[in-house]
Design a protein around this motif. Structure first.
Motif, mmCIF file in Angstrom:
data_model
loop_
_atom_site.group_PDB
_atom_site.id
_atom_site.type_symbol
_atom_site.label_atom_id
_atom_site.label_comp_id
_atom_site.label_asym_id
_atom_site.label_seq_id
_atom_site.Cartn_x
_atom_site.Cartn_y
_atom_site.Cartn_z
ATOM 1 N N ALA A 215 0.841 -1.212 0.000
ATOM 2 C CA ALA A 215 0.000 0.000 0.000
ATOM 3 C C ALA A 215 0.872 1.257 0.000
ATOM 4 O O ALA A 215 0.580 2.238 -0.705
ATOM 5 N N ALA A 216 1.957 1.223 0.781
ATOM 6 C CA ALA A 216 2.845 2.401 0.837
ATOM 7 C C ALA A 216 3.528 2.610 -0.522
ATOM 8 O O ALA A 216 3.655 3.749 -1.002
ATOM 9 N N ILE A 217 3.949 1.520 -1.143
ATOM 10 C CA ILE A 217 4.615 1.600 -2.459
ATOM 11 C C ILE A 217 3.622 2.105 -3.511
ATOM 12 O O ILE A 217 3.972 2.908 -4.388
ATOM 13 N N THR A 218 2.376 1.648 -3.391
ATOM 14 C CA THR A 218 1.352 2.011 -4.379
ATOM 15 C C THR A 218 1.137 3.521 -4.442
ATOM 16 O O THR A 218 0.882 4.085 -5.509
ATOM 17 N N ARG A 219 1.290 4.186 -3.316
ATOM 18 C CA ARG A 219 1.126 5.651 -3.296
ATOM 19 C C ARG A 219 2.108 6.300 -4.298
ATOM 20 O O ARG A 219 1.742 7.177 -5.072
ATOM 21 N N HIS A 220 3.335 5.835 -4.294
ATOM 22 C CA HIS A 220 4.333 6.413 -5.207
ATOM 23 C C HIS A 220 4.093 5.935 -6.649
ATOM 24 O O HIS A 220 4.244 6.698 -7.595
ATOM 25 N N TYR A 221 3.755 4.666 -6.752
ATOM 26 C CA TYR A 221 3.533 4.113 -8.094
ATOM 27 C C TYR A 221 2.391 4.855 -8.785
ATOM 28 O O TYR A 221 2.472 5.213 -9.965
ATOM 29 N N ALA A 222 1.320 5.111 -8.023
ATOM 30 C CA ALA A 222 0.149 5.796 -8.582
ATOM 31 C C ALA A 222 0.521 7.209 -9.035
ATOM 32 O O ALA A 222 0.036 7.685 -10.070
ATOM 33 N N ALA A 223 1.408 7.855 -8.276
ATOM 34 C CA ALA A 223 1.810 9.222 -8.652
ATOM 35 C C ALA A 223 2.532 9.207 -9.998
ATOM 36 O O ALA A 223 2.369 10.116 -10.827
ATOM 37 N N LEU A 224 3.317 8.164 -10.237
ATOM 38 C CA LEU A 224 4.018 8.043 -11.526
ATOM 39 C C LEU A 224 3.037 7.729 -12.654
ATOM 40 O O LEU A 224 3.017 8.389 -13.693
ATOM 41 N N MET A 225 2.222 6.702 -12.420
ATOM 42 C CA MET A 225 1.341 6.224 -13.486
ATOM 43 C C MET A 225 0.284 7.256 -13.875
ATOM 44 O O MET A 225 -0.174 7.282 -15.016
ATOM 45 N N ALA A 226 -0.090 8.098 -12.921
ATOM 46 C CA ALA A 226 -1.122 9.108 -13.204
ATOM 47 C C ALA A 226 -0.664 10.074 -14.300
ATOM 48 O O ALA A 226 -1.477 10.714 -14.947
ATOM 49 N N ARG A 227 0.647 10.174 -14.504
ATOM 50 C CA ARG A 227 1.192 11.109 -15.501
ATOM 51 C C ARG A 227 1.454 10.449 -16.853
ATOM 52 O O ARG A 227 1.820 11.138 -17.816
ATOM 53 N N ALA A 228 1.335 9.123 -16.914
ATOM 54 C CA ALA A 228 1.897 8.399 -18.073
ATOM 55 C C ALA A 228 1.267 8.827 -19.397
ATOM 56 O O ALA A 228 1.981 9.114 -20.366
ATOM 57 N N THR A 229 -0.069 8.898 -19.458
ATOM 58 C CA THR A 229 -0.663 9.224 -20.761
ATOM 59 C C THR A 229 -0.349 10.673 -21.143
ATOM 60 O O THR A 229 -0.046 10.963 -22.300
ATOM 61 N N GLU A 230 -0.414 11.558 -20.170
ATOM 62 C CA GLU A 230 -0.144 12.975 -20.490
ATOM 63 C C GLU A 230 1.300 13.150 -20.999
ATOM 64 O O GLU A 230 1.546 13.851 -21.986
ATOM 65 N N ASP A 231 2.242 12.499 -20.329
ATOM 66 C CA ASP A 231 3.643 12.640 -20.753
ATOM 67 C C ASP A 231 3.866 12.028 -22.140
ATOM 68 O O ASP A 231 4.627 12.574 -22.952
ATOM 69 N N HIS A 232 3.216 10.891 -22.417
ATOM 70 C CA HIS A 232 3.297 10.346 -23.782
ATOM 71 C C HIS A 232 2.644 11.317 -24.766
ATOM 72 O O HIS A 232 3.128 11.506 -25.882
ATOM 73 N N GLY A 233 1.519 11.909 -24.340
ATOM 74 C CA GLY A 233 0.740 12.758 -25.246
ATOM 75 C C GLY A 233 1.590 13.856 -25.883
ATOM 76 O O GLY A 233 1.510 14.092 -27.100
ATOM 77 N N HIS A 234 2.431 14.510 -25.067
ATOM 78 C CA HIS A 234 3.278 15.584 -25.624
ATOM 79 C C HIS A 234 4.227 15.027 -26.691
ATOM 80 O O HIS A 234 4.403 15.612 -27.757
ATOM 81 N N LEU A 235 4.834 13.875 -26.366
ATOM 82 C CA LEU A 235 5.804 13.306 -27.318
ATOM 83 C C LEU A 235 5.104 12.798 -28.578
ATOM 84 O O LEU A 235 5.641 12.929 -29.685
ATOM 85 N N ILE A 236 3.915 12.220 -28.401
ATOM 86 C CA ILE A 236 3.169 11.704 -29.566
ATOM 87 C C ILE A 236 2.892 12.853 -30.540
ATOM 88 O O ILE A 236 3.100 12.730 -31.751
ATOM 89 N N THR A 237 2.472 13.987 -29.994
ATOM 90 C CA THR A 237 2.198 15.150 -30.851
ATOM 91 C C THR A 237 3.482 15.623 -31.523
ATOM 92 O O THR A 237 3.540 15.778 -32.745
#
Ligand SMILES: Cc1cc2nc3c(=O)[nH]c(=O)nc-3n(C[C@H](O)[C@H](O)[C@H](O)COP(=O)(O)OP(=O)(O)OC[C@H]3O[C@@H](n4cnc5c(N)ncnc54)[C@H](O)[C@@H]3O)c2cc1C
Length: 406
Positions: free
Chosen positions: A102-124
């Motif tokens: 559960a403690a690890i998931t807090r950090h993992y979720a913070a990373l994954m929450a950005r994944a599509t947006e960060d790809h989105g800039h590069l895709i464009t």
């Protein structure tokens, strides 16, 4: 501004190279192959906005026994692999305890929450929109009990992370995805997840963006890395290179490269397989066949079926049992016209026992940076962990960077 060599041109290395370059650093990337030709090519191609918790190791004995006996298609465990992987597996077991996870998931979720947006800039910027589907990820269930149980846990997951989720009857799913030849019991759809029809081509498009912006990619195998008075020296096939900073982004090969500097890095090497199949029609989105532990996705090369994990020795023989089982399950749901010749592939998910990638400053060497261990979601996380590494180089230090620190 600094002068960087990035070792590895997968999703993670190219993501780091672009992020460092965007902050004004001079960057060269070195890979034994072309960009995105290894693990970042062979995956299921899902940019996993929904994956907010890392895969924990099951801690109940019956499940572990099922894995050992080859009775689950999600994961197979080759008992001969146990002695060589004991340290990594024990640490993985330790960190998978519910409170630690559960403690690890807090950090993992913070990373994954950005994944599509960060790809989105590069895709464009890379002009790669044609490679991307914004049609979500589905989970197909064929037992009422499994569907009900998963629908409940998925709803909790969606509520906890503010994700959009739909549960569909089999008939409704078929109406959305006519390539299905029959209606399953039910499905869960994560609408905000993206996917690519060709993961290798996506990384190549990012690599082309990097070179168009002035970066250099050298195709050459790195052999040794040595600290010098001013930075780092890389001995490689055909010569050597020197730079002030060195980033190790070699995915599953990272621990072997770092061994020469005295780092002993336990990694859980979760092998996965894929195969391509000719198919009538195209799927709207990728699907996890939840009862069979495989993901099916229409890709440039045909229907790609990717398997769950096979924990075996790194030199252990290829075992296509999971792929064969997955192809039979897919054939029961889709109009398959046989395997595409020579399309079988195997690669390794580079999983850290703590289930978080190692991103940051090397513990015992100056100007050496780690960026590896992205496990099941490294295609998704390449741009995000690259941006984070560039922030860390620039001095960022907070809860998240400390959690990912090597
Ligand atoms: C079956 C399967 C399905 C998956 N599905 C998904 C998914 O749907 N979504 C998702 O987000 N993730 C998925 N993953 C995980 C994802 O593919 C990996 O986490 C990710 O590709 C790792 O990227 P990387 O850049 O760290 O490693 P890699 O892509 O392997 O890059 C490492 C690079 O290092 C190079 N290299 C190695 N040794 C040397 C050397 N000595 N000198 C120079 N170069 C060297 C290699 O050639 C390679 O290009 C899946 C993985 C598997 C196996």
């Amino acid at each position: 501004m600094g002068d960087f060599i990035v070792l590895g041109a997968g999703s993670v290395g190219i993501g780091a190279a672009l992020a460092l370059q965007a902050r004004g650093h001079a960057v060269r990337v070195v890979d034994a192959r072309g960009p995105g030709e290894e693990t970042s090519h062979g995956n299921a191609g899902v940019i996993q906005n929904e994956a907010r918790a890392p895969y924990a190791m099951p801690r109940d004995f019956p499940t572990l026994i099922r894995y050992g006996l080859g009775r689950s298609n999600d994961m197979r465990l080759d008992p001969l692999a146990l002695p060589g992987s004991a340290q990594a597996l024990l640490a993985y077991y330790h960190h998978s305890a519910p409170a630690r996870h559960a403690a690890i998931t807090r950090h993992y979720a913070a990373l994954m929450a950005r994944a599509t947006e960060d790809h989105g800039h590069l895709i464009t910027d890379a002009g790669a929109k044609a490679l991307i589907r914004h049609s979500g990820l589905g989970e197909i269930h064929d037992t009422a009990k499994g569907f009900d149980t998963r629908a409940r846990t998925a709803e909790l997951q969606a509520a906890a992370h503010g994700l959009k989720l739909r549960t569909l009857s089999g008939a409704d799913l078929r109406a959305e995805d006519p390539a299905l030849t029959r209606a399953p019991i039910g499905a869960i759809i994560w609408d905000e997840t993206w996917s690519t029809s060709d993961p290798g081509a996506l990384i190549r498009a990012y690599a082309d963006l990097f070179t168009a912006r002035g970066g250099t990619i050298l195709q050459s195998r790195a052999q040794t890395i040595t600290p010098t008075a001013t930075g780092w020296r890389v001995e490689r096939d055909g010569g050597h290179l020197s730079a002030e900073h060195l980033v190790v982004a070699l995915g599953p090969w990272s621990p072997a490269m770092l061994k020469q500097l005295g780092y002993r890095i336990p990694m859980v090497m979760k092998r996965g397989y894929h195969g391509h199949y000719a198919m009538q029609g195209q799927l709207t989105r990728p699907y996890l066949l939840a009862d069979h532990g495989v993901v099916v996705s229409s890709m440039a090369q045909g229907l790609r079926i990717t398997t769950g994990a096979h924990l075996t020795r790194s030199d252990g023989p290829r075992n296509l049992a999971q792929l064969t089982h997955g192809a039979a399950a897919a054939g029961d749901l889709l109009a398959l016209d046989g395997a595409v010749p020579d399309s079988q592939w195997q690669g390794v998910r580079p999983c850290m026992p703590r289930m978080l990638p190692m991103v940051g400053r090397a513990p015992r060497h100056d100007k050496l940076w780690f960026n590896f261990g992205h496990g099941h979601q490294g295609l998704s996380l390449g741009p995000t962990s690259g941006a984070l590494l560039a922030d860390i180089v620039a001095g960022r230090s907070d809860d998240l960077t400390q959690a990912l620190a090597p």
